[in-house]
Design an enzyme around this catalytic site. Sequence first.
Site, PDB file in Angstrom:
ATOM      1  N   THR A 176       2.602 -26.280 -56.029  1.00 29.50           N
ATOM      2  CA  THR A 176       4.214 -26.442 -56.239  1.00 29.50           C
ATOM      3  C   THR A 176       4.293 -25.436 -56.306  1.00 29.50           C
ATOM      4  O   THR A 176       3.986 -24.907 -57.980  1.00 29.50           O
ATOM      5  CB  THR A 176       4.212 -27.647 -56.569  1.00 29.50           C
ATOM      6  OG1 THR A 176       2.737 -29.205 -56.128  1.00 29.50           O
ATOM      7  CG2 THR A 176       5.870 -28.433 -56.652  1.00 29.50           C
ATOM      8  N   PHE A 178       8.148 -24.732 -58.648  1.00 29.48           N
ATOM      9  CA  PHE A 178       9.163 -24.930 -59.189  1.00 29.48           C
ATOM     10  C   PHE A 178      10.268 -24.245 -58.819  1.00 29.48           C
ATOM     11  O   PHE A 178       9.920 -22.670 -59.101  1.00 29.48           O
ATOM     12  CB  PHE A 178       8.558 -25.203 -60.493  1.00 29.48           C
ATOM     13  CG  PHE A 178       8.227 -26.872 -60.643  1.00 29.48           C
ATOM     14  CD1 PHE A 178       8.129 -28.329 -60.870  1.00 29.48           C
ATOM     15  CD2 PHE A 178       6.273 -26.633 -60.428  1.00 29.48           C
ATOM     16  CE1 PHE A 178       7.082 -28.737 -60.528  1.00 29.48           C
ATOM     17  CE2 PHE A 178       5.514 -27.335 -60.430  1.00 29.48           C
ATOM     18  CZ  PHE A 178       5.688 -28.893 -60.587  1.00 29.48           C
TER      19      PHE A 178
END
Lengths: 276, 276
Positions: A176, A178
């Site tokens: 992921t 960020f």
Amino acid sequence: VKVAIQGERGSFSHQAALELVPRAQVVACARSVEVFDAVDSGRTAAAVIPVENTLAGPVGEHLDLLCERDVFIYGERHLRIEHNLIAVPNGQSKKMQLKAIRQVLSHPVALDQCRNFFRRHRGVASVGFYDTAGAVKYVMANKLADAAAIASRQAAREYGGRILIAGIEDDRQNFTRFFLIKRKGRLPRALRNGKTSLVFSVQNVPGALFKALSVFALRDLDLSKIESRPVRGKPWEYMFFVDVLHGHDEVMDLALAHLKEVAGFVKLLGVYPRGK
Amino acid sequence: VKVAIQGERGSFSHQAALELVPRAQVVACARSVEVFDAVDSGRTAAAVIPVENTLAGPVGEHLDLLCERDVFIYGERHLRIEHNLIAVPNGQSKKMQLKAIRQVLSHPVALDQCRNFFRRHRGVASVGFYDTAGAVKYVMANKLADAAAIASRQAAREYGGRILIAGIEDDRQNFTRFFLIKRKGRLPRALRNGKTSLVFSVQNVPGALFKALSVFALRDLDLSKIESRPVRGKPWEYMFFVDVLHGHDEVMDLALAHLKEVAGFVKLLGVYPRGK
């Protein structure tokens, strides 16, 4: 330094926040708009938000908020998503404790990313929960002996849970991305390994997107990402979110000026060093 | 004609299926892969799937399945998403019955699209449910007097529910685009108002996407849509889903051949008349 995140303490956002801001004092917010409000109002110095996952795709709501709100991206981080089976510590061997587990709680996306575990443990039910870290919090608070949660290492640390099995995700290629966002201040000077994020819309005429992209291609500016998002209230019109592998300098200024000639709307979202 | 959909009978997919295939005999499937399996195996002649919503964005899972599976797009339809407050018919006036409602069940996305209703009715709790039509089914099956569901007109018809308030969505500019898919057969001949959908990947070199789009721009072929999706197992690499406002003819054949020169992977997903 206070850093706002969406979701419970111990979430993957919490972990990313600590990696981006080592001494971060995390402020957990229930909803994403509250995270942006916290930065806007100065209640927190920064926020850390997920924008993209390599299996699930973009986090549309966060892209929309980046476009709407007066914040600026100052950093990025790519976090590998490791799922762990976490239970209440009980002094038994991990093997023994695992045998007693009848249900596993977590966010449906996390449960779906651990299918092999459930195939190997047929007697264990998967139970959907609103949040991965929240599931650990719940199992710990209720001292459940026959239940476990799937969440990050940070969640186990946060709530004192015991990791029965580490890394139970099916696919290790699960990352992921960020963003670290703050109120907009000075632009960082030209970064050697810089990245620029921006969003623009194009007029509804043939070849409009092609012209907009030519602004970068003609200057040998490489795009690492393009993402389209629907425009609210204007069905079938789109905004384009673009990441350029280039920091802020004269070439980029010229490209942005050129983009303003061909695009209907342009907003610079951030200039920051490329994340690992 | 048997048409597979994902979700319960009475869903927006059900409504779209009836508009695309007027005499459709709808086969409800719990998961999206089962919908594609049904078409693949010939168990149903077709399927109708949502691919994009003007507020929420693309349905990533369906784009991925279109790319992976051996199906072809033969039609599209744009459906306005109208949310209705549906309860068990009880003979009272609608106003009286509304006063007794204490909780409203629906899919979280639908609940979120009806915030004004909950602002006007402070005493009513919103309860998340797995499916809009499923919420109606549940309220009806359990003859709940103090509960209602938010769902489509089709759901009210399907389960015999009473629409207490029609059109309670905040934003009327809320549309979902559906595809009609079948097993791949012959390509439709050049359509006057045709549309072509395809997916491609580009090599990880500067300007690669720009080159791929030039294939269309240089032939005055207009794109109505470009969508990027992450590639499973290859973090930070993307597939691009493109819709071209042009049917199948010699120009399109040349464009596709040209695209194969510059793109790593190309798949034709469908050729169909433009939906209203």
